[in-house]
Design a protein around this motif. Structure first.
Motif, short mmCIF file in Angstrom:
data_model
loop_
_atom_site.label_atom_id
_atom_site.label_comp_id
_atom_site.label_asym_id
_atom_site.label_seq_id
_atom_site.Cartn_x
_atom_site.Cartn_y
_atom_site.Cartn_z
N LEU A 1 81.19 12.42 62.76
CA LEU A 1 81.06 11.86 61.42
C LEU A 1 79.67 11.27 61.19
N LEU A 2 78.96 10.92 62.25
CA LEU A 2 77.61 10.40 62.08
C LEU A 2 76.70 11.45 61.46
N ALA A 3 76.93 12.72 61.79
CA ALA A 3 76.09 13.78 61.23
C ALA A 3 76.37 14.03 59.76
N GLU A 4 77.45 13.46 59.23
CA GLU A 4 77.73 13.60 57.81
C GLU A 4 77.00 12.56 56.98
N CYS A 5 76.44 11.53 57.63
CA CYS A 5 75.67 10.51 56.93
C CYS A 5 74.27 11.05 56.65
N GLU A 6 73.87 11.04 55.40
CA GLU A 6 72.60 11.64 55.02
C GLU A 6 71.42 10.96 55.71
N SER A 7 71.46 9.63 55.81
CA SER A 7 70.35 8.92 56.44
C SER A 7 70.25 9.27 57.92
N VAL A 8 71.40 9.40 58.60
CA VAL A 8 71.39 9.76 60.02
C VAL A 8 70.87 11.18 60.19
N LEU A 9 71.35 12.09 59.36
CA LEU A 9 70.92 13.48 59.46
C LEU A 9 69.43 13.62 59.21
N GLN A 10 68.90 12.82 58.29
CA GLN A 10 67.47 12.89 57.98
C GLN A 10 66.63 12.45 59.17
N ILE A 11 66.97 11.33 59.78
CA ILE A 11 66.16 10.83 60.89
C ILE A 11 66.32 11.71 62.13
N VAL A 12 67.52 12.27 62.33
CA VAL A 12 67.72 13.17 63.47
C VAL A 12 66.92 14.45 63.28
N ALA A 13 66.92 14.99 62.06
CA ALA A 13 66.15 16.21 61.79
C ALA A 13 64.66 15.98 62.00
N GLU A 14 64.17 14.84 61.57
CA GLU A 14 62.75 14.53 61.77
C GLU A 14 62.42 14.37 63.25
N THR A 15 63.33 13.78 64.01
CA THR A 15 63.09 13.62 65.44
C THR A 15 63.12 14.96 66.16
N ILE A 16 64.04 15.84 65.77
CA ILE A 16 64.07 17.18 66.35
C ILE A 16 62.77 17.92 66.04
N GLN A 17 62.30 17.80 64.82
CA GLN A 17 61.04 18.45 64.45
C GLN A 17 59.88 17.89 65.27
N LEU A 18 59.90 16.59 65.51
CA LEU A 18 58.85 15.98 66.32
C LEU A 18 58.88 16.53 67.74
N GLY A 19 60.09 16.70 68.29
CA GLY A 19 60.18 17.22 69.65
C GLY A 19 59.79 18.68 69.77
N ILE A 20 60.07 19.47 68.73
CA ILE A 20 59.80 20.91 68.79
C ILE A 20 58.37 21.24 68.40
N ARG B 1 57.26 21.60 77.64
CA ARG B 1 58.35 22.54 77.50
C ARG B 1 59.70 21.85 77.66
N ARG B 2 59.77 20.86 78.53
CA ARG B 2 61.02 20.13 78.72
C ARG B 2 61.42 19.40 77.45
N VAL B 3 60.46 18.77 76.79
CA VAL B 3 60.75 18.06 75.54
C VAL B 3 61.21 19.05 74.47
N PHE B 4 60.55 20.21 74.41
CA PHE B 4 60.93 21.25 73.45
C PHE B 4 62.38 21.68 73.67
N ASP B 5 62.75 21.96 74.93
CA ASP B 5 64.11 22.42 75.22
C ASP B 5 65.14 21.34 74.91
N ALA B 6 64.81 20.08 75.20
CA ALA B 6 65.75 18.99 74.92
C ALA B 6 65.97 18.82 73.43
N ALA B 7 64.90 18.91 72.64
CA ALA B 7 65.04 18.82 71.19
C ALA B 7 65.80 20.01 70.63
N GLU B 8 65.56 21.18 71.21
CA GLU B 8 66.27 22.38 70.77
C GLU B 8 67.76 22.26 71.06
N ALA B 9 68.12 21.64 72.19
CA ALA B 9 69.53 21.44 72.51
C ALA B 9 70.22 20.55 71.48
#
Length: 731
Positions: free
Chosen positions: A194-213, A231-239
């Motif tokens: 349900l946390l992923a349904e919160c727009e604010s949570v999804l926004q910050i998680v998406a930005e963090t994934i983009q930062l890692g990739i 490469r390790r950071v890339f794979d972890a963010a991709e996961a």
């Protein structure tokens, strides 16, 4: 400040229960002491011990409060303002304790004192991972998700802080802390979708994934020429990204469902494994499709297909796609169906949700895209006009109806021989049968000359026996989760205690090694290809849990755990290299090292130990690889029953780069009721810790993607687009 376990201060023969106050009267004082230590302690080891004790406190408090009666539970969640007589306010403190611990962790983890000390950072992340397993009625009182949102935002802020440090500060240890934070992020998002349904949570998680990739949070033209920190950071963010798109909100099916299981489910008269058409999609997903229009309960009179999907994040999963009729497309339920296809995964039935917070989320499992999303068009599509009425067609229809009612018709003509209702022309009934596989691939946008040989590669399954054997050995035996093997030893000079048997029953589920499709503790027996339905049996005892015939299995937090009790026959079969004790006295002394050895030899005491190898064995101990036992890190957890209901923890482990692993640490005393849960949490944290401590470790989704790609290269058909279309149409 140095925190000393309470047990070491007690007399040798003292009774803990008689000399100490009750837990309900002490936990508020314990909580205040731990919070003060979290906010003021500077010693690294003391902080690690404090973080482990915070997790133990939360587990014990949650177990105690959930065991209360319904009236007391209402007080716990704050539904009553006036508690009845005899109920102290401390009994309603568990949610407050959890929120206070989480608040202190989130406040301190991004500060310089903690994020620069990697041992403390990893212990804090271990605590976050462990807290995610608490019951949702404790974590999210009155369905308030603010606690989870705070944790997710703190983890994202920690990742941004670590990656935002200047290049000279970047090191392998810093990147290891980032990988561990990404793992914690995945743990929390999957434990509470349900946390992923919160727009604010999804926004910050998406930005963090983009930062890692990508190495930056900027978008579009503002993005600089940057890349991932490693490469390790890339794979972890991709996961984390894969988890968002493929795992969240989807209840796990009852085991692996592949072609062989469908054969046993529907029977050989319905499913022919040689009739499956196999494709490699986007280079990392295997798609096996079978005609299902002849299955009444699936097709419902419409063209339908069954498909088995294997992806980097999932083992074999089944679903079906059916072309909706004209009436169904006009219903409210199908308004958002994708290209008139209703996609779902009904086989086998979903497991019911385990908590009420996910019930509303589980009701929306049917995944549909808007009809105008990625609609496939080609030159031929543009030549067909929509079937809408025009003024000319309406006038022609009226004229035909008028002619059909004219009585002055020549006798003997064809029109005169027809009945009145047959004189009006009607279209032919819609076609009920078609090449469903071709329609499915076309509607999914996979039949295209530009994508042929790139996004869609047909596979040659002419030699079905070799094809399915390699499919199992190359793809299905590549795990999609972390794996860990735990060896359990029991040492008692008299007999087997009932407490030990209760502990075993609460660690995992007993499975038969020869039929289990998951991890069983050894590569030679894991991931069985046997898909025959398991017959329900009555109560059977005298299992040998040595990993040869049976083992205990548990899957939690993205990790498959196999608990085995090694036996002499298993040692001979697997040819294990296990050090032999010089005597039984040495073995008992070792498990109670540092304690009162005289008590360990008494008939009323018992001891057990759990030896936990790392999950990195997925890379170093896969079939065909060799490794010496001396190079394998391990952790030994020794359990000693001090008195009824209390167990002392002693730990021994190989040298680690980042300090102690919690929540169970050397010298702690915990209750029997929380022991199994704390053991699993410690094993999970040991598994994750061993992963991040290996600099060249490959995540499971990376290795599984490579296995799928290698299988596609081996069986890919090198045919032209015209040959592919001809074969697809004539099949």
């Amino acid at each position: 400040m140095k925190i000393i376990p309470l047990v070491s201060e007690l007399a040798e023969h003292s009774s803990l229960k008689s000399s100490c106050s009750h837990f309900i009267n002490l936990r508020l004082r314990i909580y205040k002491t731990l919070i003060f230590s979290l906010r003021n302690e500077t010693d690294s080891f003391n902080l690690q011990l404090t973080l482990g004790m915070c997790t133990v406190l939360c587990e014990e408090a949650a177990a105690f409060d959930l065991s209360m009666s319904g009236e007391e539970r209402e007080i716990l969640v704050g539904n009553e303002k006036n508690p009845p007589n005899g109920v102290t306010p401390e009994k309603a403190l568990c949610p407050s304790i959890v929120r206070g611990v989480i608040s202190a962790l989130c406040d301190r983890i991004c500060r310089q004192e903690w994020n620069s000390d990697f041992s403390v950072s990893f212990s804090a992340l271990d605590a976050f991972n462990a807290l995610s397993t608490l019951p949702h009625e404790i974590l999210f009182t009155n369905k308030d998700l603010s606690t989870g949102m705070l944790i997710v935002s703190s983890l994202c802020r920690f990742i941004e802080t670590q990656l935002g440090k200047p290049p000279p500060s970047h090191s392998k240890d810093l990147h290891s802390s980032v990988v561990a934070a990404f793992q914690s992020l995945t743990v929390w998002l999957t434990s509470c979708p349900l946390l992923a349904e919160c727009e604010s949570v999804l926004q910050i998680v998406a930005e963090t994934i983009q930062l890692g990739i990508t190495g930056t949070k900027k978008n579009g033209t503002e993005r600089e020429e940057k890349k991932a920190a490693s490469r390790r950071v890339f794979d972890a963010a991709e996961a984390v990204m894969y988890s968002l798109f493929t795992c969240l909100g989807r209840q796990s099916l009852a085991g692996i469902v592949d072609e062989r299981r469908l054969l046993y489910l529907f029977g050989p008269s319905t499913i022919d494994t040689t009739k499956f058409q196999h494709f490699l999609v986007n280079g990392d997903t295997l798609l096996s499709i079978h005609e299902a229009s002849h299955i009444p309960n699936l097709a419902k009179g419409s063209p339908c297909v069954l498909y088995v999907r294997r992806s980097p994040m999932h083992m074999a999963r089944v679903g079906f796609a059916r072309i909706l009729t004209h009436e169904e497309t006009n219903t409210k339920e199908a308004e958002s169906s994708m290209n008139s296809l209703s996609l779902s995964t009904p086989l086998p039935p979903f497991v019911p949700p385990t908590n009420e917070l996910t019930e509303s989320y589980a009701r929306g499992l049917a995944f549909r895209l808007p009809a105008d999303f990625n609609k496939v068009t080609c030159k031929v599509d543009a030549r067909f006009h929509t079937a809408e009425s025009t003024r000319e067609s309406e006038e022609l229809l009226l004229e035909m109806q008028r002619l059909a009612t004219i009585e002055d018709i020549q006798p003997g003509s064809v029109l005169a021989k027809m009945k009145m209702e047959d004189r009006i022309p009607r279209p032919k009934p819609p076609v009920k049968t078609c090449n469903s596989i071709r329609v499915f691939l076309y509607d999914m946008g996979l039949i295209d000359e530009k994508s042929h040989g790139k996004e869609l590669i047909p596979l040659d399954s002419g030699q079905s026996s070799d094809f399915y054997r390699d499919l199992h050995e190359m793809v299905d035996t590549s795990p999609s989760s972390f794996i860990s093997t735990i060896h359990i030893f029991y040492m008692n000079l008299q007999s087997l205690s009932s407490e030990f048997l209760v502990l075993l029953s609460s660690l995992g589920e007993g499975v038969e090694v020869g039929r289990h499709e998951g991890w069983t503790g050894h590569w030679s027996t894991a991931f069985s290809s046997d898909r025959k339905p398991v017959e329900e049996r009555g109560g059977v005892d005298h299992y040998i849990l040595d990993g040869l015939s049976h083992c205990l299995y548990s899957k939690e937090g993205g990790c498959e755990m196999a608990f085995v009790l090694p036996s002499q026959r298993a040692v001979r079969h697997f040819k294990m290299e296990m050090p032999q004790p010089r005597s039984s006295k040495d073995l008992v002394s070792t498990c109670d090292d540092g304690g009162d050895r005289s008590s360990s030899s008494s008939s009323s005491s018992s001891s057990s130990s759990l030896i936990t190898p790392p999950s990195t064995s997925t890379s170093s101990h896969s079939p065909g690889s060799k490794s010496t036992s001396a190079s394998i890190p391990f952790m030994g957890i020794f359990l000693h029953e001090m008195e009824s209901g209390l167990v002392q923890i002693r730990t021994r482990s190989s040298a680690t780069r980042f300090g102690c692993v919690g929540p169970l640490m050397d010298g702690m005393v915990v209750s029997v009721s929380s022991l199994s849960s704390l053991l699993r949490l410690t094993i999970l944290n040991v598994t994750r810790r061993n992963i991040v401590e290996v600099d060249n470790y490959q995540h499971t989704h990376v290795k599984r993607r490579q296995s799928i790609s290698e299988f596609g290269k081996k069986y890919g058909q090198d045919i032209s687009y015209e040959q592919f279309l001809t074969k697809l149409i004539l099949s």
